[in-house]
Design an enzyme around this catalytic site. Structure first.
Site, mmCIF file in Angstrom:
data_model
loop_
_atom_site.group_PDB
_atom_site.id
_atom_site.type_symbol
_atom_site.label_atom_id
_atom_site.label_comp_id
_atom_site.label_asym_id
_atom_site.label_seq_id
_atom_site.Cartn_x
_atom_site.Cartn_y
_atom_site.Cartn_z
ATOM 1 N N THR A 107 0.859 -1.195 0.000
ATOM 2 C CA THR A 107 0.000 0.000 0.000
ATOM 3 C C THR A 107 0.888 1.235 0.000
ATOM 4 O O THR A 107 1.759 1.371 0.836
ATOM 5 C CB THR A 107 -0.867 0.054 1.260
ATOM 6 O OG1 THR A 107 -1.513 -1.182 1.367
ATOM 7 C CG2 THR A 107 -1.874 1.177 1.173
ATOM 8 N N GLU A 116 -3.213 -5.038 -2.683
ATOM 9 C CA GLU A 116 -3.713 -6.310 -2.170
ATOM 10 C C GLU A 116 -4.766 -6.043 -1.100
ATOM 11 O O GLU A 116 -4.535 -5.256 -0.191
ATOM 12 C CB GLU A 116 -2.526 -7.092 -1.581
ATOM 13 C CG GLU A 116 -2.880 -8.480 -1.155
ATOM 14 C CD GLU A 116 -3.755 -9.185 -2.174
ATOM 15 O OE1 GLU A 116 -3.312 -9.394 -3.302
ATOM 16 O OE2 GLU A 116 -4.913 -9.514 -1.846
ATOM 17 N N LYS A 139 -7.152 1.864 -2.533
ATOM 18 C CA LYS A 139 -6.694 0.993 -1.443
ATOM 19 C C LYS A 139 -6.771 1.731 -0.103
ATOM 20 O O LYS A 139 -7.281 1.213 0.893
ATOM 21 C CB LYS A 139 -5.261 0.530 -1.737
ATOM 22 C CG LYS A 139 -4.555 -0.131 -0.600
ATOM 23 C CD LYS A 139 -5.083 -1.524 -0.311
ATOM 24 C CE LYS A 139 -4.452 -2.079 0.933
ATOM 25 N NZ LYS A 139 -4.805 -3.417 1.265
ATOM 26 N N ARG A 145 -28.621 -1.126 3.193
ATOM 27 C CA ARG A 145 -27.740 -0.020 2.789
ATOM 28 C C ARG A 145 -26.529 0.069 3.704
ATOM 29 O O ARG A 145 -25.457 0.500 3.317
ATOM 30 C CB ARG A 145 -28.503 1.314 2.827
ATOM 31 C CG ARG A 145 -29.576 1.395 1.762
ATOM 32 C CD ARG A 145 -30.481 2.568 2.016
ATOM 33 N NE ARG A 145 -31.065 2.519 3.361
ATOM 34 C CZ ARG A 145 -31.789 3.487 3.901
ATOM 35 N NH1 ARG A 145 -32.010 4.594 3.223
ATOM 36 N NH2 ARG A 145 -32.289 3.367 5.105
ATOM 37 N N CYS A 194 -2.385 -2.497 8.783
ATOM 38 C CA CYS A 194 -2.905 -1.650 7.707
ATOM 39 C C CYS A 194 -3.738 -0.451 8.151
ATOM 40 O O CYS A 194 -3.494 0.664 7.708
ATOM 41 C CB CYS A 194 -3.740 -2.489 6.763
ATOM 42 S SG CYS A 194 -2.743 -3.517 5.713
HETATM 43 C C1 UDX Z 1 -7.350 -5.222 6.614
HETATM 44 C C2 UDX Z 1 -8.386 -5.205 5.479
HETATM 45 O O1 UDX Z 1 -9.548 -5.948 5.883
HETATM 46 C C3 UDX Z 1 -7.779 -5.799 4.220
HETATM 47 O O2 UDX Z 1 -8.700 -5.701 3.143
HETATM 48 C C4 UDX Z 1 -6.503 -5.043 3.871
HETATM 49 O O3 UDX Z 1 -5.879 -5.617 2.728
HETATM 50 C C5 UDX Z 1 -5.533 -5.061 5.044
HETATM 51 O O4 UDX Z 1 -6.175 -4.532 6.217
HETATM 52 P P1 UDX Z 1 -6.447 -7.051 8.327
HETATM 53 O O5 UDX Z 1 -5.775 -5.923 9.014
HETATM 54 O O6 UDX Z 1 -5.650 -8.269 8.026
HETATM 55 O O7 UDX Z 1 -7.071 -6.582 6.919
HETATM 56 O O8 UDX Z 1 -7.663 -7.547 9.229
HETATM 57 P P2 UDX Z 1 -9.200 -7.131 9.426
HETATM 58 O O9 UDX Z 1 -9.997 -8.369 9.404
HETATM 59 O O10 UDX Z 1 -9.643 -6.067 8.517
HETATM 60 O O11 UDX Z 1 -9.206 -6.606 10.938
HETATM 61 C C6 UDX Z 1 -8.495 -5.449 11.335
HETATM 62 C C7 UDX Z 1 -8.747 -5.166 12.788
HETATM 63 O O12 UDX Z 1 -10.089 -4.725 13.001
HETATM 64 C C8 UDX Z 1 -8.570 -6.368 13.721
HETATM 65 O O13 UDX Z 1 -7.913 -5.964 14.894
HETATM 66 C C9 UDX Z 1 -9.989 -6.803 13.998
HETATM 67 O O14 UDX Z 1 -10.119 -7.474 15.223
HETATM 68 C C10 UDX Z 1 -10.700 -5.459 14.032
HETATM 69 N N1 UDX Z 1 -12.150 -5.559 13.763
HETATM 70 C C11 UDX Z 1 -12.594 -6.033 12.560
HETATM 71 C C12 UDX Z 1 -13.048 -5.132 14.724
HETATM 72 O O15 UDX Z 1 -12.661 -4.692 15.812
HETATM 73 N N2 UDX Z 1 -14.405 -5.187 14.442
HETATM 74 C C13 UDX Z 1 -14.885 -5.647 13.249
HETATM 75 O O16 UDX Z 1 -16.116 -5.669 13.070
HETATM 76 C C14 UDX Z 1 -13.957 -6.089 12.280
#
Ligand code: UDX
Ligand code: ADP
Length: 462
Positions: A132, A161, A220, A260, A276
């Site tokens: 990114t 990605e 992204k 929505r 990220c």
């Molecule tokens: C994220 C994006 O989802 C992905 O598309 C991008 O490429 C990279 O960043 P990632 O960081 O691997 O992926 O995990 P993700 O499932 O998005 O969760 C991120 C954080 O948010 C975690 O700490 C998770 O526990 C938290 N989370 C997620 C919540 O607290 N509540 C939710 O409803 C969803």
């Protein structure tokens, strides 16, 4: 036709992405290179448990394709030289020094990578940004490649990605979409088509979105900012729920059934972590600031502020509930990874909660099924700057969840590992100091069940 691919960076993005690409494109040779010798040795290990990244299903595919058309190596130069297409999957952390400190993406690894590609290449190549990157990085990469190279031609594509950790293999095999941005010149369009043809091996063409390079880079950041914003929004309301008696889980269900709004990413939690969200939102804030868009910058900055507030609020709540002192008390941490099904701990809320409790002199005992003991000390050192020896006086890692909870005043759930649901919670309660407190930072357990077991249960937003 692309025959040889080189991917620079064998991390959470490069490793799994190239594994799936090699699996789906047996006629293309893919070499993943990294400067980190230990990481490459681990990718080459015969023991699937030693693969440096834990992702469900990853090790199995690595074992199938490695040595056939997927190779891991430290010989960066020769892999670049042979490749028709080069993916840049190096890390772009938040800058920790100088201009833009704490906000901008640190592009030193990207620049180094571009310079290396320029120095080594003797034939035309397509260079793909996988990491990114801030908008218009492609321009900087182009400038380096064109001005320092051996006068070969480079096409630069942006192909961010979207995989999420813990579900990387499924996300790579069945993505919602693939985004490919390139220059809208005949050569740029031809390069976009080359990359499209690779993904078309397993992804329907209508899911492959072609854009200009700047839209792809900004999409992204926007996708991650929107996802992070949803979590901060629901977390902000969790604070209100705790004051009013509304239940945030019920609210999430009620609003999520509005098509929505949609029902995903509405789980209130101790806060989001991972490599990220914070990095990308800060990056967006920084870009807006540098372009003079103060209000836009401030708007997105609140997503981060709310996330910090949530982590601190959770830790403060533990201290307040334990009669305003955790000094000398044992607190058990179940989970350390930033989410389940990964051993990644980058920006995990657990380390910030631990830091706050350690400042109040608590003793913390951590259990996590996938994170290594070394990692938790690296993480806490990152937050408080203290040596391992010093931190070991207050922080320990155990390999058994029951041991972590024995004689604890409170158990704190920081990661939603499935295995925590099926622990013998009566046994845990029996072994704890009384009254026994349970702080569920992920709303993983049923509050009523836990209260019936005599726990003082505190979920998020309940
Ligand atoms: C994220 C994006 O989802 C992905 O598309 C991008 O490429 C990279 O960043 P990632 O960081 O691997 O992926 O995990 P993700 O499932 O998005 O969760 C991120 C954080 O948010 C975690 O700490 C998770 O526990 C938290 N989370 C997620 C919540 O607290 N509540 C939710 O409803 C969803
Ligand atoms: P991500 O989550 O983006 O994949 P990681 O930190 O997991 O990030 O992986 C990035 C990898 O890139 C690291 O293993 C790092 O050693 C590697 N790397 C960084 N710069 C270079 C470079 N110039 N050449 C080769 N590998 C590099």
């Amino acid at each position: 036709m692309i025959k040889n691919i080189c991917c620079i960076g064998a991390g959470y993005v490069g490793g799994p992405t190239m594994t799936v690409m090699a699996y789906k494109c047996p006629e293309i040779n893919i070499t993943v290179v990294d400067l980190n010798k230990n990481r490459i040795a681990a990718w080459n290990s015969d023991n699937p448990h030693d693969i440096p990244i834990f992702e469900p299903g990853l090790a199995e595919i690595v074992m199938k394709v490695r040595g056939k058309n997927l190779f891991f190596s430290t010989d960066v130069e020769s892999a670049i030289d042979k490749a028709d297409m080069i993916f840049m999957s190096v890390n772009t952390p938040t800058k920790e020094y100088g201009k833009g400190k704490g906000m901008a993406a640190d592009l030193k690894y990207i620049e180094l990578c571009a310079r290396q590609i320029a120095a080594v290449s003797k034939s035309d190549k397509i260079v793909v940004e996988k990491s990114t990157l801030p908008v218009r990085t492609a321009e900087a990469i182009r400038s380096i490649l064109d001005n320092t190279g051996n006068h070969v031609k480079f096409q630069i594509l942006s192909n961010p990605e979207f995989l999420a950790e813990g579900t990387a293999i499924n996300d790579l095999l069945n993505p919602d979409r693939v985004l490919i941005g390139g220059l809208q010149t005949p050569e740029g369009k031809a390069a976009i088509e080359e990359l499209t043809a690779i993904y078309a091996h397993w992804i329907p063409r209508e899911k492959i979105i072609q854009t200009n390079v700047w839209s792809s880079e900004l999409s992204k950041l926007t996708a991650n900012a929107f996802l992070a914003q949803r979590i901060s929004s629901i977390n902000s309301l969790s604070a209100l729920c705790e004051k009013t008696g509304a239940d945030v889980t019920e609210i999430a269900k009620a609003i999520g059934s509005d098509s929505r709004i949609g029902n995903k990413f509405l789980t209130a939690s101790v806060g989001f972590g991972g490599s990220c969200f914070q990095k990308d939102v800060l990056n967006l804030v920084y870009i807006c600031k540098t372009l003079g868009l103060e209000e836009v910058a401030e708007y997105w900055d609140w997503v981060i502020k709310m996330n910090d507030y949530q982590k601190h609020r959770f830790a403060d709540n533990i201290i307040t509930t334990l009669y305003n002192t955790v000094s000398g008390k044992k607190i058990a941490f179940l989970g350390w990874a930033f989410k389940k099904n990964t051993n990644d701990t980058r920006e995990t809320p657990a380390m910030y909660v631990a830091d706050t409790l350690m400042n109040d002199l608590a003793n913390i005992s951590v259990f996590d099924p996938k994170v290594s003991p070394n990692q938790i000390f690296t993480d806490i050192n990152h937050v408080n700057g203290k040596s391992d020896e010093e931190n070991q006086k207050q922080l320990s890692f155990v390999s058994d969840p029951y041991e972590a909870c024995q004689n604890a005043h409170a158990v704190v759930i920081l990661t939603e590992w499935d295995m925590f649901k099926t622990l013998d919670w009566k046994r845990i309660h029996d072994g704890m100091m009384k009254p026994a407190f349970l702080f569920d930072g992920r709303n993983l357990l049923n509050a009523e069940d836990m209260t019936a077991l005599d726990f003082h249960y505190k979920g998020i937003g309940k």
